[in-house]
Design an enzyme around this catalytic site. Structure first.
Site, PDB file in Angstrom:
ATOM      1  N   HIS A 186       6.546   7.399  -1.771  1.00 14.96           N
ATOM      2  CA  HIS A 186       7.698   6.893  -1.013  1.00 14.96           C
ATOM      3  C   HIS A 186       8.048   7.837   0.126  1.00 14.96           C
ATOM      4  CE1 HIS A 186       9.277   3.488  -3.140  1.00 14.96           C
ATOM      5  NE2 HIS A 186       9.107   4.094  -4.292  1.00 14.96           N
ATOM      6  N   CYS A 484      -5.737  -1.168   8.028  1.00 14.79           N
ATOM      7  CA  CYS A 484      -4.270  -1.149   7.959  1.00 14.79           C
ATOM      8  C   CYS A 484      -3.747  -0.158   6.937  1.00 14.79           C
ATOM      9  CB  CYS A 484      -3.709  -2.544   7.706  1.00 14.79           C
ATOM     10  SG  CYS A 484      -4.207  -3.226   6.120  1.00 14.79           S
TER      11      CYS A 484
HETATM   12  C1  PEP Z   1      -3.735  -0.266   1.413  1.00 19.30           C
HETATM   13  O1  PEP Z   1      -3.961  -0.377   0.202  1.00 19.30           O
HETATM   14  O2  PEP Z   1      -4.336   0.542   2.165  1.00 19.30           O
HETATM   15  C2  PEP Z   1      -2.709  -1.110   2.056  1.00 19.30           C
HETATM   16  C3  PEP Z   1      -2.587  -1.121   3.370  1.00 19.30           C
HETATM   17  O3  PEP Z   1      -1.879  -1.827   1.269  1.00 19.30           O
HETATM   18  P1  PEP Z   1      -0.684  -1.198   0.385  1.00 19.30           P
HETATM   19  O4  PEP Z   1      -0.517   0.245   0.824  1.00 19.30           O
HETATM   20  O5  PEP Z   1       0.498  -2.044   0.646  1.00 19.30           O
HETATM   21  O6  PEP Z   1      -1.229  -1.319  -0.990  1.00 19.30           O
END
Ligand code: PEP
Ligand code: MG
Length: 559
Positions: A186, A484
């Site tokens: 977090h 992402c």
């Molecule tokens: C990831 O797993 O890299 C992602 C972008 O999704 P989250 O962090 O929401 O699991």
């Protein structure tokens, strides 16, 4: 300690210096708390302490933003848990004073949560936070957590409770340092979103006396105690040089020879969307829709969903917005979207797997998104989380088509999907690498476990190999692959990812200018050379160092 430098893991870039405030440690009951003379009155004291904590967290939640509010609401729900109050009352019945009773009930619950593992184990920090606040209430001492700040401050804590991180006073906090925590904790994600330099895993940080000045480097993870004026001055100069350099480039992401790499924002709701929409970036690469519903008790209606999606899409007419369908489960549990308790939620029926078991979840989302897309003119593309196989991708694409939405994609965050990406991508229009989970599953290291930060480092050659495999599938099928996960916001790694073939990078908006600048200094051929260097390295540190040494001098001088 003066002049000492402690080194942890940098998780939110930038530098800052200021006096330290140590977050008040949890309050424990006095060892000699007497047995209550009146058990009924003591039980009432316990109940009113828990109720006061819940009310306080609710009040904070009402004043908080969309990130903080659900976290605070979820913590308030723990304080309202009838089982917890009952367990404490039982302790009072056994002769414990009210503060001791609360602490004992929390210990009992925490042991049960830890034994259950997964999601429950992760809630132990919240549970202990509630217990500590309630004990403080009984004892009439200040609540634990971040005190009221009056000037520029470096906040140091063992680990910040979600409620603390979410309510940090953004005006006064210049840097955050924790002794525990991890790259995707977090603290890390919220600090990056707020643009506050932060370092985690800084062992010894909690021993620094309050009021001491420290200089924090959120890139290297270094914390210097009582820095000399020369260091503070050097950091200030560096900040100015960096800001001037980054201001030189603007507009769409491009390498020095004009190869386009779209720069996009990761968002979690309406406020984020409005802020990102006003920034110099090309759209949204990851809208984490589950963030909207962390405290919802039931699946919102199609109309309710459409209204929120409309607000999120409104700032982006004609621009790309990649919407991820509900990624419920494990680190993001939703009250209305689960299939009961699981031994190991991170490997359980989460993400798309859950939606396959409860198709009404995804169908109502897709219907609402189609309405919102039509109303706003945003270029909406929908993707599914936690896809592992070509059949899952096929199932999702059919659902998206049936809803009348034009483009479907998949998150590539399970190694199987990366290794078999040509078959998975053949079913959809695009892929997006979620390197947070991809690192977790490739390295078999829980992303919530701060002590495993080294294994979760996206520079790990094993992770880079899996990313490269995913990109090869993209090339073979002609389907675009973006990134992402948090790694997209690391300027050096962004070059490597570009060299591996990714065509978009999505990150906390504050990270976009540095990545844009890095791209502008390197040709695509140079990015490919950097990728070759990274893949050839034996360790994560070697990969990072090899790329840093070979990157453009101007980039290393301002990062
Ligand atoms: C990831 O797993 O890299 C992602 C972008 O999704 P989250 O962090 O929401 O699991
Ligand atoms: Mg993920």
């Amino acid at each position: 300690m003066s002049g000492d430098t402690l080194t942890g893991v940098g998780v939110s870039p930038g530098t800052a210096a200021g006096p330290v405030v140590q977050v008040a440690p949890p309050v424990r009951p006095p060892a000699d708390e007497p047995a209550p003379a009146d058990a009924e009155a003591a039980t009432a004291q316990v109940s009113s302490a828990l109720a006061a904590v819940a009310a306080d967290l609710d009040a904070k939640s009402a004043a908080a933003d969309e990130h903080a509010a659900p976290i605070l609401k979820a913590t308030a729900m723990i304080a309202r848990d009838k089982g917890l109050a009952k367990a404490a009352a039982k302790q009072v019945g056994g002769g414990a004073g009210p503060a001791t009773a609360i602490a004992a009930a929390v210990d009992e619950y925490a042991a049960q949560f830890e034994a259950l593992g997964g999601y429950f184990a992760e809630r132990v920090t919240d549970l202990r936070d509630v217990g500590s606040r309630a004990v403080a209430h009984v004892l009439g001492v200040p609540a634990p957590g971040v005190p009221t700040l009056t000037g520029p401050t470096v906040v140091i804590a063992h680990d910040l409770a979600p409620a603390d991180t979410a309510t940090l006073d953004r005006e006064h906090v210049v840097a955050i340092v924790t002794a525990a925590g991890g790259r995707t904790s977090h603290t890390a994600i919220l600090a990056a979103q707020m643009g506050i330099p932060a370092a985690v895993q800084v062992h010894g940080a909690t021993d620094i006396a309050p009021g001491t000045t420290v200089a924090v480097d959120g890139d290297s993870g270094e914390v210097t105690v009582d820095p000399d004026m020369a260091l503070i001055e050097a950091q200030r100069e560096h900040r100015e040089r960096r800001a001037a350099a980054l201001a030189r480039v603007s507009g769409p992401g491009r390498t020095a020879d004009g190869h386009a790499v779209a720069l996009l924002a990761n968002i979690g709701g309406v406020d984020d969307a409005v802020a990102a929409g006003a920034q110099d970036l090309e759209g949204v690469g990851l809208f984490r829709t589950e963030f909207l519903y962390l405290s919802a008790q039931a699946l919102p209606s199609v109309d309710e969903q459409a209204e929120v999606y409309r607000q999120v899409l409104a700032p982006f007419p004609g621009r790309r917005v990649v919407v991820r369908t509900l990624d419920a489960g494990a680190d993001k549990p939703l009250a209305f979207a689960n299939l009961g308790e699981e031994e190991n939620p991170a490997l359980g029926r989460r993400g798309l797997r859950l939606c396959q078991a409860k198709p009404e979840l995804i169908d109502s989302q897709l219907e609402a998104l189609a309405i919102a897309a039509r109303d706003t003119g945003a270029d909406v593309r929908v993707m599914a989380p936690m896809v592992a196989t070509a059949e899952e991708a096929e199932w999702f694409a059919a659902r998206v088509r049936a809803a009348g939405l034009p483009k479907s994609g998949v998150m590539i965050e399970v190694p199987a999907a990366a290794l078999r990406s040509r078959h998975v991508l053949a079913e959809v229009d695009f892929g997006s690498l979620g390197t947070n989970d991809l690192a977790q599953y490739t390295m078999a290291a829980d992303r919530m476990e701060g002590e495993l930060s080294d294994l979760l480092d996206p520079w790990q050659p094993g992770v880079l190999d899996v990313v490269a495999a995913a990109c090869a599938g993209g090339e073979a099928t002609g389907k675009p692959v973006g990134v992402c996960g948090e790694s997209a916001g690391d300027p050096l790694l962004a070059l490597v990812l570009t060299g591996l073939g990714v065509s978009s990078l999505s990150m906390a908006p504050k990270k976009v200018p540095a990545v844009r600048f890095a791209l502008s200094l390197h040709t695509l051929a140079e990015c490919r050379d950097l990728a070759t260097l990274a893949l050839a390295a034996r360790t994560a540190a070697d990969a990072h160092e090899a790329v840093r040494a070979a990157a453009h001098e101007e980039l290393t001088s301002v990062s």
